[in-house]
Write an enzyme that holds these catalytic residues in place. Structure first.
Site, PDB file in Angstrom:
ATOM      1  N   HIS A  41       0.873  -1.181   0.000  1.00  0.00           N
ATOM      2  CA  HIS A  41       0.000   0.000   0.000  1.00  0.00           C
ATOM      3  C   HIS A  41       0.907   1.227   0.000  1.00  0.00           C
ATOM      4  O   HIS A  41       1.074   1.916   1.007  1.00  0.00           O
ATOM      5  CB  HIS A  41      -0.916  -0.003   1.233  1.00  0.00           C
ATOM      6  N   SER A  99       7.168   5.264   2.643  1.00  0.00           N
ATOM      7  CA  SER A  99       7.939   4.027   2.703  1.00  0.00           C
ATOM      8  C   SER A  99       8.617   3.648   1.387  1.00  0.00           C
ATOM      9  O   SER A  99       9.749   3.135   1.422  1.00  0.00           O
ATOM     10  CB  SER A  99       7.055   2.883   3.215  1.00  0.00           C
ATOM     11  N   GLU A 117      -0.048   0.442  -5.681  1.00  0.00           N
ATOM     12  CA  GLU A 117      -0.938   1.538  -5.329  1.00  0.00           C
ATOM     13  C   GLU A 117      -2.152   1.468  -6.252  1.00  0.00           C
ATOM     14  O   GLU A 117      -1.997   1.428  -7.478  1.00  0.00           O
ATOM     15  CB  GLU A 117      -0.214   2.875  -5.487  1.00  0.00           C
ATOM     16  N   ASP A 142      -3.910  -3.911  -6.750  1.00  0.00           N
ATOM     17  CA  ASP A 142      -4.218  -4.222  -5.356  1.00  0.00           C
ATOM     18  C   ASP A 142      -3.022  -4.891  -4.695  1.00  0.00           C
ATOM     19  O   ASP A 142      -2.480  -5.877  -5.213  1.00  0.00           O
ATOM     20  CB  ASP A 142      -5.437  -5.134  -5.307  1.00  0.00           C
ATOM     21  N   GLY A 143      -2.630  -4.390  -3.546  1.00  0.00           N
ATOM     22  CA  GLY A 143      -1.455  -4.918  -2.878  1.00  0.00           C
ATOM     23  C   GLY A 143      -1.624  -6.330  -2.372  1.00  0.00           C
ATOM     24  O   GLY A 143      -0.677  -7.122  -2.400  1.00  0.00           O
ATOM     25  N   ASP A 168       0.775  -2.056   4.818  1.00  0.00           N
ATOM     26  CA  ASP A 168       0.414  -0.818   5.513  1.00  0.00           C
ATOM     27  C   ASP A 168      -0.937  -0.328   4.998  1.00  0.00           C
ATOM     28  O   ASP A 168      -1.022   0.695   4.329  1.00  0.00           O
ATOM     29  CB  ASP A 168       1.517   0.230   5.272  1.00  0.00           C
TER      30      ASP A 168
END
EC number: 2.1.1.266
Length: 285
Positions: A41, A99, A117, A142-143, A168
């Site tokens: 994320h 991050s 993302e 999608d993570g 995250d």
């Protein structure tokens, strides 16, 4: 997705998460073999704390701003502040690194980073933030799905036996997010057991985390560590009073190294009722 990290960049949760993230990265790069990092994320990579969204909440005032004013010398905290300074030298005096930027800053030429993302505009900002760094791939996807499609990691025929998965999520699904994240982490343990996994989580009232901790204990990792920083008493459901990181298979002696860093953060940005916690919910094997 309604959540926008630009409103919260540099807050106390970012401070904790990023101190821990850099400590894990430094442990990985202490060995010569290449490593792989997946940020599920990722966000936009760099934020500006004088920008309207950040100033609307002013959360950085009780996070990175307080810490910079205190300028502590504790090694892990000082290492984090040096990374923030490096980001500001590149992106401006009010910049704060997300991050993905920190991963690119901390890892080496032989290492690889994948960032996910879902929002196309945010993914575009992230591509700009990493400046065409060939080590970094940005996926508008999608993570959680990427934890299946990108692991175990292979790039250009190279297989990575070491690395990190950072989860995250925005917790828009609230308590249900824990179930989603833990299921994904369980799958990663089966697909890439040698990888370190980190899950960031918010703390409003700690007692509400009991089901999450109980479920996390059942993950068949080689060791599961909770790292928490409360900046005030955990007695209100209306605001984030602290945050934590669940680390599966943490590097050797990470807990020992983090203990003084947590106390340093508490002294620098904590208020009445602040507290820290380092707790093995599954002892290392």
């Amino acid at each position: 997705m309604n959540y926008q990290h630009a409103f919260h960049a540099g807050n106390h949760a970012d401070v904790l998460k990023h101190v821990v993230l850099l400590a894990v990265c430094d442990a990985l790069t202490a060995k010569p073999a290449p490593c792989f990092a997946l940020d599920t994320h990722a966000g936009s990579g760099v934020y500006h704390l004088r920008e309207e969204r950040a100033r609307r909440t002013a959360e950085a005032d009780e996070g990175i701003s307080l810490l910079l004013a205190a300028a502590p010398k504790q090694p892990l905290v000082a290492r984090y502040l040096q990374a923030v300074a490096a980001c500001r030298a590149q992106h401006g005096a009010d910049a704060y690194p997300g991050s993905p930027w920190l991963l690119a800053h901390a890892l080496r030429e032989q290492d690889r980073i994948a960032c996910c993302e879902t929002e196309s505009a945010v993914a575009g900002a992230l591509r700009h933030a990493v400046g065409g760094d060939s080590r970094v791939s940005v996926h508008t996807s999608d993570g959680y799905a990427a934890m299946k499609s990108l692991l175990p990691p292979r790039q250009s025929g190279q297989r990575f036996n070491r690395g990190l998965v950072l989860v995250d999520p925005p917790y828009e699904a609230q308590a249900a997010e824990f179930d989603i994240a833990l299921k994904a982490m369980r799958d990663v343990l089966a697909r890439w057991p040698q990888g370190i996994q980190m899950l960031w989580y918010p703390i409003k009232q700690r007692r509400t985390l009991t089901p999450f901790v109980r479920a996390a204990t059942r993950l068949q990792s080689g060791g599961s560590l909770l790292v928490e920083l409360l900046v005030r008493a955990d007695d209100s459901p209306l605001r984030m009073n602290g945050s934590g990181v669940l680390i599966l298979d943490p590097p050797w002696q990470l807990a020992t190294a983090l203990a003084p860093a947590l106390e340093c953060l508490r002294n620098a940005i904590g208020h009445a009722g602040s507290d820290t916690r380092l707790h093995w919910i599954r002892e290392p094997t």
